[in-house]
Write an enzyme that holds these catalytic residues in place. Structure first.
Site, mmCIF file in Angstrom:
data_model
loop_
_atom_site.group_PDB
_atom_site.id
_atom_site.type_symbol
_atom_site.label_atom_id
_atom_site.label_comp_id
_atom_site.label_asym_id
_atom_site.label_seq_id
_atom_site.Cartn_x
_atom_site.Cartn_y
_atom_site.Cartn_z
ATOM 1 C CG HIS A 35 -10.194 -8.244 6.232
ATOM 2 N ND1 HIS A 35 -9.653 -9.091 7.370
ATOM 3 C CD2 HIS A 35 -9.548 -8.407 5.165
ATOM 4 C CE1 HIS A 35 -8.467 -9.894 6.664
ATOM 5 N NE2 HIS A 35 -8.595 -9.578 5.410
ATOM 6 C CD GLU A 69 -1.759 -2.321 1.166
ATOM 7 O OE1 GLU A 69 -2.712 -3.418 0.838
ATOM 8 O OE2 GLU A 69 -0.575 -2.755 1.711
#
Length: 330
Positions: free
Chosen positions: A132, A63
């Site tokens: 998540h 990321e």
């Protein structure tokens, strides 16, 4: 007049991406599995075949690296759309988002704009457990230099992206994971929408219920149930979390004299705390009851369905909070 399209939230997002790619050759999409796999939530399905690998770019699982590449591309005149799989994973790029994207305009004395759009999934309700499922958009709404939007309707899913791409500053788009399968009708001429203003999704006279994103549907359901009890709740969809549209929120509270804030984030240091404070600062003498908040329990999101449902705001929690402020039991 042509018939409206029957469409899902996922398909509306895909239509927004396709429209942006067609309109502006500087636009490209990059992120993990956005190309050949079609996106982890199938939002970009078919775009690689239509636009090719130069504009639909699969990235390594880093990321920090691909958000940094997006910042560099924006500085160089491109209009990148960066997809981060979930908000939890965005923390791996927080240095890039906070220390670079959000600050370069200020640190360069106005010389360097970063017209970057970052999309990510947020929220619970899908049994994906703690790594998540968190709602961290309130954290990002704390950061000057960013615009934070949370499309909760098909129209906003379709229309917010192009408006965000016109913004000279970084825009983060938070898509609640529970909304991707939401289906409905969308006008065939649906186009870009405002990302400056909150929206009154349901008018009412007795209480203002302020929410956004994945909890909008639960709030509207709660408002319908409350109507059967003789309570007419006005539902405000914030839509943009930074900058907040104080005028719409405060105007509603001044009409109804009561407020409930529904926020899937944790209560401590939350977006709901900020909204509550603004109401107290600007409309204290208009209130007939203390402001109520409905937030996620102060725990990591559990995996087990019954525990996950117990942790996050539900329709019954919203109904109970409204009754407390309206019935005088707050």
């Amino acid at each position: 007049m042509s018939e409206p399209l029957k469409i899902t939230y996922r398909e509306a997002m895909r239509a927004a991406l396709r429209d942006a790619l067609l309109r502006d050759e500087r636009v490209f999409l990059m992120g993990e599995d956005v190309g050949r796999y079609g996106g982890c939530f199938a939002v970009s399905l078919g775009l690689l075949e239509e636009f090719g690998p130069e504009r639909i770019r699969d990235t390594p699982l880093s990321e920090s690296a691909f958000v940094g590449a997006g910042i560099g591309a924006a500085l160089a005149g491109m209009r990148p759309i960066v997809e981060i799989m979930t908000v939890n994973f965005s923390l791996l790029a927080l240095d890039q988002i906070l220390n670079n994207a959000a600050t370069l305009l200020h640190m360069s004395g106005g010389q360097l704009s970063v017209p970057l759009v970052i999309r990510m999934t947020t929220g619970a309700g899908r049994q994906l457990a703690a790594q998540h499922s968190h709602s961290l958009e309130g954290w990002y709404a704390h950061i000057p230099g960013l615009r934070i939007v949370a499309p909760a309707t098909l129209e906003d899913a379709r229309g917010m992206l192009w408006t965000a791409l016109q913004d000279p500053d970084p825009v983060l788009v938070f898509e609640h994971g529970s909304l991707y399968t939401m289906a409905g009708e969308l006008p065939t001429d649906a186009t870009a929408v405002d990302i400056d203003s909150a929206a009154v999704r349901r008018p009412g006279r007795d209480v203002s219920v302020i929410t956004y994103g994945g909890t909008l549907g639960k709030t509207l359901t709660a408002a319908d149930e409350l109507s059967a009890d003789g309570i007419e709740a006005e539902v405000i969809d914030l839509r943009t979390l930074r900058p907040l549209d104080d005028a719409t929120v405060i105007g509603s509270v001044r009409r109804t004299h009561r407020a409930v804030v529904v926020d899937e984030g944790w209560r401590s240091g939350s977006l709901s705390a900020e909204i509550t404070t603004r109401i107290v600062e600007q409309a204290f003498y208009d209130l007939d009851a203390p402001v109520e908040r409905v937030c996620t329990a102060e725990v990591p999101i559990p995996y087990a369905r019954h525990l996950e449902e117990a942790a996050v705001p539900q329709t019954t929690d919203i109904v109970a909070a409204v009754h407390r402020v309206v019935d005088g039991d707050a």
